[in-house]
Design an enzyme around this catalytic site. Sequence first.
Site, PDB file in Angstrom:
ATOM      1  CE  LYS A  76      28.274  44.914  48.424  1.00  0.00           C
ATOM      2  NZ  LYS A  76      27.775  46.275  48.182  1.00  0.00           N
ATOM      3  CB  SER A 151      30.666  48.341  50.125  1.00  0.00           C
ATOM      4  OG  SER A 151      29.112  48.172  49.633  1.00  0.00           O
ATOM      5  CB  SER A 175      28.981  50.242  47.164  1.00  0.00           C
ATOM      6  OG  SER A 175      29.154  50.893  48.455  1.00  0.00           O
TER       7      SER A 175
END
Length: 514
Positions: A76, A151, A175
């Site tokens: 990420k 996210s 997330s």
Amino acid sequence: MEYPTFTDARRALDAGETSCEALVSSFLERIDARDNEINAFTSVDQDGALNHARYLDSQRERGNPRPLAGLVLAVKDNICIRGYPVSCGSKMLADFSSLYDATVIDRLRDAGAIFIGKTNCDEFAMGSSNETSHFGPVRNPHAPEYVPGGSSGGSAAAVAAGLCHAALGSDTGGSVRQPAAFCGTVGLKPTYGRVSRSGLVAFASSLDVIGPLTRSAEDAATILNVIAGEDERDSTSAPVDVPDYTEGLGDGVEGLRLGLPEEYFAEGLDDDIRRMVTEQVDRLDDAGATVEEVSLPHTEYGVATYYLVATAEASSNLARYDGIRYGHRADLQETKQALQERREELKEELASARAQGDEARADTLEAQLDDEQSTLDALYTRSRTEGFGDEVKRRIMLGTYALSAGYYDKYYEKAQRVRTLIRHDFERAFEDVDALITPTTPTPPFRLGEKTDDPLEMYLNDIYTVTANLAGLPGLTVPIGEHPDTPGLPVGLQVLGPHFDEALLLRIGAAIME
């Protein structure tokens, strides 16, 4: 895919059926074929991944295999890898590259993991749909008109689409788990303190946790074995022994006491998700587990508490992005010109007010002129206005308000007290049961753009995940099938457990996925 999980790939490597280089090349081909549609990656390190794969192959030939050699991993884009971009999905950091490795990256690289690229995410990890990224929305690989969740939507989409074996995400209020559920992958949020946060760009420091997204419980356990453990670079990392999480994965659920929190099955839960989770609970019951209802009475305050605590911490953490030390910097000459134009406007308005005898307005305008920003303050303001997106600005403003004089006790301090009550709810529940079974999300994935104009509705999608972050508990989501009203789109089941008992969650998750 020939080797969809790292477990499959490792067996093939051990049998001499493939190589690290071949695995990387296969994933690069898939990225080239699919990612233009999905938009899961913000950057792909083709040369670096291939070179590292060749090095690992040479080490294997010399009889020095690494435990994770052949694991092709996406990361990420809020986790630092030296020399890689770390944008956090924001214009503010669009051109920024990390100067050091996160602790999890150090540990994974030493174990032989191959980093193939950085994945798209909601800006500064603030979002539940991956629509707030400066680099455009991520699309659900099962149905491109739907969101992948957020996210860590890019990480979940990359794993689900077969663009890597696994990915790292961060979980502040769900997330990792929510996008894993929306994309049909395994998503693990470890206990707060189990995994070092050093090198994770902070959103809410008392809530943030790094966790893996994978295609199997075994892969999640294998990765957690490497990234878990105390770290001198992170004072919040816990000095707790790390077990072998792969042991006991096949032990089943016989004899376990599982709780169903009544508040997680109340009004607002999609009927088909309720049915699908209940069917899985019945399977666990048939497999020898004991199932009973429990109560977590403060669940209804979870979302409000989370958004007060998280935004307050975010407003503090994001104050560092001023365009001077690092981050997007507005054009200085344009800033000076805009500042001068504003001063001229105020002077004209002041002259007009005096000419009309409006002394009250004249006094107000004169005070504004006296308080007008310096060039440096104006540059800060303009840089942050240009660099941050709407959702980040919204959360900074909410957090700043909650921390402001006169409101700190009313909002932030009260939220912290409720946070303690939520933690106590879980502690009492775990006196009677070993783990909790819940839906991961109240609804199936929704269409792109469907909730962007209603932030509250978007926030409520986190209702089943935020409480684990507030209490610091581990949480795991596993896929349990497709939603009948949205064919092809997955549904996730969540398992919550006591602090530092990730092994139990992975054992239950493995049993569900059999």
